[in-house]
Scaffold this active site. Structure first.
Site, PDB file in Angstrom:
ATOM      1  N   ARG A 220       0.951  -1.196  -0.039  1.00 40.91           N
ATOM      2  CA  ARG A 220       0.076  -0.051  -0.051  1.00 40.91           C
ATOM      3  C   ARG A 220       0.787   1.230  -0.087  1.00 40.91           C
ATOM      4  O   ARG A 220       0.623   2.267   0.549  1.00 40.91           O
ATOM      5  CB  ARG A 220      -1.144  -0.046   1.390  1.00 40.91           C
ATOM      6  CG  ARG A 220      -2.008  -1.310   1.256  1.00 40.91           C
ATOM      7  CD  ARG A 220      -2.855  -1.108   0.136  1.00 40.91           C
ATOM      8  NE  ARG A 220      -3.894  -2.198   0.186  1.00 40.91           N
ATOM      9  CZ  ARG A 220      -3.796  -3.493  -0.418  1.00 40.91           C
ATOM     10  NH1 ARG A 220      -2.587  -3.751  -1.179  1.00 40.91           N
ATOM     11  NH2 ARG A 220      -4.451  -4.554  -0.042  1.00 40.91           N
TER      12      ARG A 220
ATOM     13  N   SER B 227     -11.510  -0.551   1.978  1.00 43.20           N
ATOM     14  CA  SER B 227     -10.484  -0.637   3.609  1.00 43.20           C
ATOM     15  C   SER B 227      -9.965   0.434   4.084  1.00 43.20           C
ATOM     16  O   SER B 227      -9.278   1.423   3.492  1.00 43.20           O
ATOM     17  CB  SER B 227      -9.315  -1.755   3.061  1.00 43.20           C
ATOM     18  OG  SER B 227      -9.895  -2.994   2.594  1.00 43.20           O
TER      19      SER B 227
ATOM     20  N   GLU C 161      -5.552   4.150   5.632  1.00 45.54           N
ATOM     21  CA  GLU C 161      -5.466   3.861   3.972  1.00 45.54           C
ATOM     22  C   GLU C 161      -5.742   5.057   3.282  1.00 45.54           C
ATOM     23  O   GLU C 161      -4.918   5.379   2.369  1.00 45.54           O
ATOM     24  CB  GLU C 161      -5.897   2.537   3.576  1.00 45.54           C
ATOM     25  CG  GLU C 161      -5.617   2.121   2.240  1.00 45.54           C
ATOM     26  CD  GLU C 161      -6.052   0.816   1.771  1.00 45.54           C
ATOM     27  OE1 GLU C 161      -6.513   0.364   0.961  1.00 45.54           O
ATOM     28  OE2 GLU C 161      -5.478  -0.255   2.717  1.00 45.54           O
TER      29      GLU C 161
END
Length: 335
Positions: A165, A235, A331
């Site tokens: 990520r 998410s 995120e």
């Protein structure tokens, strides 16, 4: 022809969290020439600049000053190379429809990344991933323009410094470039990746890219809310990565804890499981809550602000840290 600049543009529907936002100025350039002209104009007039993608991994403030740009470069084409196929795609192309179109053509590589919302130009920023596959597994190049000069540069995967990520676009190049396109390297040789979760049980023997993509879509729809119905950014927290000693200590007290050993010896944990174990699934405070089926997803019921969302997320992370000693990292990025 120059791109039209809209004044006081409403952007509430331009982010999947549905947060109220208005841009002082907004433009959607359809060509590289239009994009360069806008960058030059913003530079000359000293306008703050915000680059938007599909708004699926973004937390918007109530107002964006200066100029907000959403590249509308919507081309894609294929280039055959022996048993491989290069896919050249513009930043404004929607990711999921592209994945399905490539899967229907029998091309392997991105089928596990089906139903991820957003535009292709945003995919490299967080190195999107799902079901054991990440963008860095298939990307061959990323094309960018520097915001200050309009200079085009093509970056190799190594230069993008992809991580879990993470990428160079969250580090050294954050706020310095706009991604204009990608080149993906796919294959016609069957190479199914079915080890993650229950994906293998959802497909028949000798699966095709399309059958895997459809299975991924089915699983995701069962677990994740549709942002068109219930606002969310997918998410909200990254799956935390911890040292092996910490993972072993957690497993000693929670032997049923999901974990995924990494090549460097660290261990990736399931953030959703940690949140669920704290009894937070379905928890709601005012305008925001933890989704009732997937604890990794924070949902917006309407009427809330970005500040309220961030405060709610901090409470969730604090409860997890207090119980497990694990730090959860957000995120979605702040505009």
């Amino acid at each position: 022809m120059s791109s039209t600049i809209l004044l006081e543009q409403e952007l509430t529907q331009a982010n999947t969290l549905g947060l109220p936002c208005r841009a002082e100025r907004f433009a959607a350039p359809a060509t590289l020439g239009e994009l360069r002209d806008l960058l030059s104009l913003a530079q000359d007039r000293d306008w703050p600049l915000t680059v938007l993608g599909g708004g699926s991994n973004l937390i918007l403030p109530e107002r964006l000053p200066g100029l907000a740009i959403q590249p509308a470069l919507r081309y894609w084409w294929l280039e055959s190379q022996d048993n491989q196929t290069l896919v050249h795609v513009g930043a404004g192309v929607e990711w999921h429809p592209l994945v399905m179109a490539l899967a229907r053509r029998g091309l392997w590589g991105v089928e596990n990344l089906a139903l991820i919302p957003g535009h292709c130009g945003a995919a490299p920023i967080q190195n999107i991933g799902a079901y054991g596959v990440e963008l860095c597994d298939v990307v061959a190049a990323v094309q960018v323009l520097f915001l200050d000069t309009g200079r085009p540069v093509t970056l190799t995967p190594e230069e993008c410094a992809f991580g879990y990520r993470d990428s160079l676009f969250k580090g050294e190049l954050q706020g310095r470039v706009v991604i204009t396109g990608l080149t993906l390297r796919l294959s016609r040789t069957p190479q199914p990746r079915l080890a993650y979760g229950d994906l293998a049980q959802r497909v028949t023997a000798n699966p095709t890219p399309l059958s895997i993509a459809e299975a991924v879509c089915s699983i995701r729809r069962e677990k994740l809310p549709d942002p068109a119905i219930l606002h969310n950014a997918g998410s909200f927290f990254k799956n935390p990565v911890v040292p092996p000693g910490q993972a072993q200590a957690l497993l000693a007290t929670s032997p049923d804890m999901p974990y995924f050993p990494l090549k460097d010896g660290h261990v990736k944990l399931a953030a959703g499981w940690l949140i669920d174990q704290c009894g937070l699934k379905g928890w709601r405070q005012d305008h925001f809550g933890v989704h009732e089926r997937q604890a990794l997803v924070l949902v917006h019921f309407g009427g809330g602000s970005a500040d309220e969302l961030l405060a709610f997320a901090e409470q969730v992370a604090a409860i997890v840290a207090d119980r497990f000693g694990v730090v959860l990292e957000r995120e979605p990025r702040l505009a």
